[in-house]
Design a protein around this motif. Structure first.
Motif, PDB file in Angstrom:
ATOM      1  N   LEU A 718     -54.129   4.724 -64.822  1.00  0.00           N
ATOM      2  CA  LEU A 718     -55.286   3.839 -64.688  1.00  0.00           C
ATOM      3  C   LEU A 718     -55.245   2.709 -65.710  1.00  0.00           C
ATOM      4  CD1 LEU A 718     -58.116   6.493 -64.168  1.00  0.00           C
ATOM      5  CD2 LEU A 718     -56.969   5.140 -62.410  1.00  0.00           C
ATOM      6  N   LEU A 719     -54.604   2.946 -66.836  1.00  0.00           N
ATOM      7  CA  LEU A 719     -54.498   1.957 -67.897  1.00  0.00           C
ATOM      8  C   LEU A 719     -53.340   0.982 -67.663  1.00  0.00           C
ATOM      9  CD1 LEU A 719     -55.579   1.108 -70.743  1.00  0.00           C
ATOM     10  CD2 LEU A 719     -53.930   2.728 -71.719  1.00  0.00           C
ATOM     11  N   ALA A 720     -52.383   1.367 -66.846  1.00  0.00           N
ATOM     12  CA  ALA A 720     -51.134   0.604 -66.710  1.00  0.00           C
ATOM     13  C   ALA A 720     -51.325  -0.864 -66.334  1.00  0.00           C
ATOM     14  CB  ALA A 720     -50.212   1.298 -65.709  1.00  0.00           C
ATOM     15  N   PRO A 721     -52.192  -1.223 -65.375  1.00  0.00           N
ATOM     16  CA  PRO A 721     -52.348  -2.649 -65.066  1.00  0.00           C
ATOM     17  C   PRO A 721     -52.903  -3.462 -66.232  1.00  0.00           C
ATOM     18  CG  PRO A 721     -53.194  -1.295 -63.277  1.00  0.00           C
ATOM     19  CD  PRO A 721     -52.955  -0.380 -64.438  1.00  0.00           C
ATOM     20  N   THR A 722     -53.790  -2.861 -67.014  1.00  0.00           N
ATOM     21  CA  THR A 722     -54.444  -3.577 -68.112  1.00  0.00           C
ATOM     22  C   THR A 722     -53.552  -3.675 -69.334  1.00  0.00           C
ATOM     23  OG1 THR A 722     -56.610  -2.811 -67.355  1.00  0.00           O
ATOM     24  CG2 THR A 722     -56.456  -3.579 -69.632  1.00  0.00           C
ATOM     25  N   ALA A 723     -52.965  -2.563 -69.747  1.00  0.00           N
ATOM     26  CA  ALA A 723     -52.115  -2.512 -70.941  1.00  0.00           C
ATOM     27  C   ALA A 723     -50.718  -2.048 -70.521  1.00  0.00           C
ATOM     28  CB  ALA A 723     -52.727  -1.577 -71.974  1.00  0.00           C
ATOM     29  N   PRO A 724     -49.953  -2.903 -69.872  1.00  0.00           N
ATOM     30  CA  PRO A 724     -48.690  -2.463 -69.259  1.00  0.00           C
ATOM     31  C   PRO A 724     -47.650  -1.988 -70.269  1.00  0.00           C
ATOM     32  CG  PRO A 724     -48.907  -4.866 -69.159  1.00  0.00           C
ATOM     33  CD  PRO A 724     -50.219  -4.339 -69.606  1.00  0.00           C
ATOM     34  N   HIS A 725     -47.607  -2.586 -71.465  1.00  0.00           N
ATOM     35  CA  HIS A 725     -46.601  -2.187 -72.456  1.00  0.00           C
ATOM     36  C   HIS A 725     -46.934  -0.812 -73.045  1.00  0.00           C
ATOM     37  CE1 HIS A 725     -47.135  -6.623 -72.497  1.00  0.00           C
ATOM     38  NE2 HIS A 725     -45.816  -6.659 -72.472  1.00  0.00           N
ATOM     39  N   LEU A 726     -48.177  -0.642 -73.468  1.00  0.00           N
ATOM     40  CA  LEU A 726     -48.611   0.629 -74.034  1.00  0.00           C
ATOM     41  C   LEU A 726     -48.438   1.757 -73.021  1.00  0.00           C
ATOM     42  CD1 LEU A 726     -50.128   2.297 -76.227  1.00  0.00           C
ATOM     43  CD2 LEU A 726     -52.253   1.600 -75.118  1.00  0.00           C
ATOM     44  N   ALA A 727     -48.848   1.516 -71.794  1.00  0.00           N
ATOM     45  CA  ALA A 727     -48.747   2.551 -70.766  1.00  0.00           C
ATOM     46  C   ALA A 727     -47.287   2.928 -70.510  1.00  0.00           C
ATOM     47  CB  ALA A 727     -49.407   2.065 -69.483  1.00  0.00           C
ATOM     48  N   GLU A 728     -46.404   1.933 -70.478  1.00  0.00           N
ATOM     49  CA  GLU A 728     -44.979   2.211 -70.238  1.00  0.00           C
ATOM     50  C   GLU A 728     -44.395   3.057 -71.364  1.00  0.00           C
ATOM     51  OE1 GLU A 728     -42.673   2.558 -67.896  1.00  0.00           O
ATOM     52  OE2 GLU A 728     -42.255   0.424 -67.495  1.00  0.00           O
ATOM     53  N   GLU A 729     -44.706   2.679 -72.604  1.00  0.00           N
ATOM     54  CA  GLU A 729     -44.168   3.412 -73.751  1.00  0.00           C
ATOM     55  C   GLU A 729     -44.634   4.865 -73.757  1.00  0.00           C
ATOM     56  OE1 GLU A 729     -41.985   3.839 -77.373  1.00  0.00           O
ATOM     57  OE2 GLU A 729     -42.014   2.185 -75.918  1.00  0.00           O
ATOM     58  N   LEU A 730     -45.917   5.074 -73.523  1.00  0.00           N
ATOM     59  CA  LEU A 730     -46.450   6.442 -73.535  1.00  0.00           C
ATOM     60  C   LEU A 730     -45.959   7.240 -72.336  1.00  0.00           C
ATOM     61  CD1 LEU A 730     -50.115   5.783 -74.763  1.00  0.00           C
ATOM     62  CD2 LEU A 730     -48.214   6.809 -76.052  1.00  0.00           C
ATOM     63  N   TRP A 731     -45.741   6.565 -71.221  1.00  0.00           N
ATOM     64  CA  TRP A 731     -45.224   7.238 -70.014  1.00  0.00           C
ATOM     65  C   TRP A 731     -43.834   7.826 -70.300  1.00  0.00           C
ATOM     66  CZ3 TRP A 731     -47.696   8.723 -65.850  1.00  0.00           C
ATOM     67  CH2 TRP A 731     -47.010   9.002 -64.656  1.00  0.00           C
TER      68      TRP A 731
END
Length: 818
Positions: A718-731
């Protein structure tokens, strides 16, 4: 030990990886349904300020959301690169507009990439490059071939400082140039126009577009449709060939009240009808009027002025001689350039008549009128009076009766008038697409053959504030041969309005490298029309209206097969600083680069969406973005702490096991709904609540690992569109395959989003008196209000006073009385 969140290291890493892997490259052979989403491309001013980000970041978030929903998304970017600022920069700084523009594009492209957007840079378009403006010129030729482009002499708005023509929309209140603030004057020039008026009626039909009502209303008002009758007033002068002046009116019921007729000062009959004793005064007035802009002349706040020219026309319905005046509030470009003055029933005419002592004859009587003189114009319906055989008719009936009579007598005809004027596209400047026309002494105006396109801008033009295009003084450009007779000829030296370039750029995005035409027909058929367009409402009566006209004209030529360019439109609001719009003159322009360097692009993206409803805008506040940055840090710590936490093999708390999926699926539903409707601020609020809830779950360790992982993964998706870098790293750090941006948007289970229902026991002084089914989440205040409103409880309370309320969540409420 949880490592520290470091966006300065994380963001460039993922931007480079995404670009290298081209994960945002868009292809037409994708089996997913297409979704073409655009935001208005920026002018190449040199730096993107936070207002640009406010337009672009949320639109990128929405496009990412649609991509995760399973659409094949095209979300391109380009540069609106022609225009006056580049030419002014060339004059001021001695730098060629091409160099100035391309340097700006390089910087802006870097800024756009730092935003972490999903733009497919393989589809970039730049309007000042020959491979683009070749097709801008091609479209001009097609419009000319279809009879929609023509040349005519016209009085135009002229900025002496910018040395160029301005559209009416570019003249701000008070008659000043919107770019430099110089007073605008009127000037006669041979100009090129597009016949947008041929599409006035179809442009009023907005049944196929889902746009904000205010934008549709702005376009309707700009088109300005009026239904009425064109009335003939007779001219009987031996030295005048014309025998009538025609006037358009929506109020034929007031024709008997016409006590004067006003012509525009530029009307071709003015000087021939002016009597010798009035000529000097009339000529002086015409000269003064020509120094004023249309905006000034139409202002309702200025005192009316005018001059009697000494001539009369005949009102054919009553045979009266009606004096002819000229006044600057009448424009030759609107209607017929003549207006009948009915002072008793029009406020402007009333003021004019009062000032110049002209008769005011009432012909529509107000209810209960006793014959008294009017103190102001009466503009409402009434009963016709002083109107010959039409006396006594209600005015709405009389309107049709008089129209019928005039048509039968040949005195007039019913017609429709539009406020909309043809689109003036000529600009007397260098930095624009050259108009592909040639002037030959033998053949007249000759189009440049398509095989000779593009007509290149010469690199050696001199930039001087002369009032004429620099192209006019460039022999290598001007001098050519006629393509028909091969005699010596000259090129058109005007360039096109830059709105011409932006009227079709959305077509070029579909195939920017295509050389056989302006676009690949098959790719255009796949992508168009645009599904979602976002941008400012200030473009309602220029870019958005021109693009609609352009597509309708191309459709009629068989070039495209759809009616509207943009199916849906969303207008973002404006970011302000200390309650003022950002501007260089105020020194309050916020540059995003420093915030990206300090807090990261994800923080800037999220703050811009959290600042307020996107369609309303908001106030930039440094403390607000600090708060967003802290939240992203909490998300980082929450997820990585979860990786280090040992969860029980079996859930220790059945209630938590039941509640966590419910909270998760409610958040999915809420976030999805908000994203669909561009409610980014409330969608982020929901994610913050979810973050807080998950923090409590983690601290309690009340659920097993599978429940935690499901909820955590939903948060990241749910966060990925808004904070794409943070979401990718944590994923990746939580063991998922690359990339989260290739993953699907989570779906909710409707059953889990329903409120859990419980039976709340109602006691009065410890005795059970009632039971009521309520949501399990009911608060003490809500429970007390509900219980006290129930008739059964009221019957037990009667005259008792409730002194205390005891509330046991999900169990009972006990009212203590005395």
């Amino acid at each position: 030990m949880v490592v520290k969140y470091n966006p300065q290291q994380i963001e460039p890493k993922w931007q480079q990886r995404w670009a290298q892997d081209q994960i945002y490259a868009t292809r037409e052979d994708n089996p997913r349904p297409k979704w073409y989403e655009m935001t208005m491309f920026p002018y190449t001013s040199g730096n993107l300020h936070i207002g640009h980000w406010y337009a672009m970041a949320p639109s990128d978030v929405h496009a990412r959301f649609k991509r995760m929903q399973g659409y094949n998304v095209l979300h391109p970017m380009g540069f609106d690169a022609f225009g006056l600022p580049a030419e002014n920069a060339a004059i001021s700084h001695g730098i060629h507009p091409f160099i100035w523009t391309m340097q700006n594009i390089e910087n802006m492209r870097r800024q756009l990439k730092s935003m972490g957007t999903i733009y497919d840079w393989n589809r970039e378009v730049t309007t000042c490059l020959p491979e683009y403006y070749k097709w801008t010129q091609w479209f001009f030729l097609k419009l000319h071939e279809a009879g929609l482009a023509y040349r005519a002499k016209s009085a135009v708005n002229w900025c002496p400082r910018c040395q160029t023509v301005l559209a009416n929309e570019q003249v701000v209140e008070g008659g000043f140039c919107e770019r430099c603030g110089t007073p605008v004057i009127r000037k006669d020039l041979e100009q090129w126009f597009f016949r947008i008026t041929s599409y006035a009626e179809e442009l009023l039909d907005m049944s196929k577009i889902d746009w904000p009502e205010r934008v549709k209303m702005m376009q309707r008002n700009w088109i300005g449709k009026s239904e009425g009758i064109e009335i003939s007033f007779g001219i009987d002068y031996q030295n005048i060939a014309e025998k009538e002046i025609r006037v358009f009116t929506t109020r034929p019921d007031t024709i008997f009240g016409a006590t004067f007729l006003v012509l525009a000062p530029e009307h071709p009959l003015v000087l021939s009808l002016t009597t010798p004793e009035h000529r000097e005064e009339v000529e002086e007035y015409i000269l003064r009027a020509r120094r004023q802009t249309e905006i000034e002349r139409l202002s309702t706040e200025r005192e009316k002025s005018g001059v009697f020219i000494g001539a009369y026309v005949q009102n054919k319905l009553n045979g009266e001689r009606v004096p002819l005046w000229i006044a600057d509030y009448v424009l030759l470009t609107y209607g017929t350039g003549a207006v009948m003055g009915v002072p008793a029933h029009d406020e402007r005419d009333f003021d004019f008549a009062k000032r110049f002592g002209l008769p005011i004859r009432l012909v529509i009587a107000p209810p209960g009128w006793s014959g008294d003189e009017l103190s102001q114009a009466y503009v409402e319906p009434g009963i016709m009076a002083n109107s010959g055989q039409f006396d006594g008719l209600p005015s709405n009936v009389g309107k049709e009766a008089i129209a019928d009579f005039m048509e039968n007598q040949g005195y007039g005809k019913r017609t429709t008038s539009y406020r909309l004027r043809d689109w003036l596209i000529s600009r007397q400047r260098y930095w624009g697409a050259p108009i592909p026309m040639i002037y030959c002494d033998h053949c007249g105006i000759v189009p440049v053959p398509e095989c000779d396109l593009p007509v290149f801008l010469p690199p050696d033009a001199e930039f001087k504030p002369s009032g004429e295009s620099p192209l006019k003084y460039c022999p290598s450009f001007v001098n050519t041969t006629c393509p028909r007779c091969e005699a010596k000829a000259q090129r058109e030296t005007d360039t096109m309005d830059t709105f011409m370039c932006s009227s079709w750029y959305f077509l070029r995005y579909t195939s920017p490298g295509y050389h056989q035409g302006p676009f690949d027909p098959e790719k255009l058929k796949y992508w168009l029309p645009v599904d979602q367009y976002t941008g400012g409402a200030e473009h309602a009566v220029m870019h958005l209206l021109y693009s609609r006209f352009f597509i309708k004209a191309l459709r009629d030529m068989g070039i495209v097969d759809f009616d509207e360019p943009f199916i849906r439109l969303f207008n973002q609001g404006t970011i302000v600083v200390q309650r003022q719009k950002m501007s260089k003159s105020r020194g309050n322009v916020i540059t995003p680069d420093e915030y990206v360097a300090d807090l990261g692009a994800d923080a800037v993206r999220a703050y811009l969406m959290f600042i307020g409803p996107w369609d309303q805008g908001g106030e930039w506040d440094d403390s607000g973005i600090i708060g967003i940055s802290r939240w992203l840090n909490r998300v980082w710590n929450l997820v990585l702490r979860g990786q280090e936490t040992t969860f029980p093999e079996h859930s220790a708390d059945p209630g938590a096991t039941k509640e966590l999926p419910r909270f998760t699926h409610k958040t999915i539903k809420k976030t999805t709904s908000d994203m669909e409707r561009f409610r980014f601020n409330t969608q982020l609020s929901a994610l913050m609540e979810f973050t807080n809830y998950l923090t409590k779950v983690l601290e309690a360790r009340a659920v097993d690992q599978s429940y935690w992982h499901e909820a955590r993964d939903c948060l990241l998706l749910l966060l990925a569109p808004t904070a794409p870098h943070l979401a990718e790293e944590l994923w990746i750090r939580t063991g998922h395959p690359y990339s989260i941006h290739q993953s699907s948007w989570p779906e909710w289970d409707e059953e889990l989003t329903l409120e859990e229902q419980i039976t709340l026991v109602v006691q009065i002084d410890g005795k059970v008196r009632d039971k009521v089914v309520v949501p399990a989440s009911i608060t003490e205040a809500e429970a007390q209000q509900l219980v006290l409103s129930r008739d059964r409880v009221k019957s037990f309370l009667k005259d008792k006073e409730v002194t205390k309320t005891i509330f046991a969540p999900k169990k009972l409420v006990n009212l203590v009385t005395k």
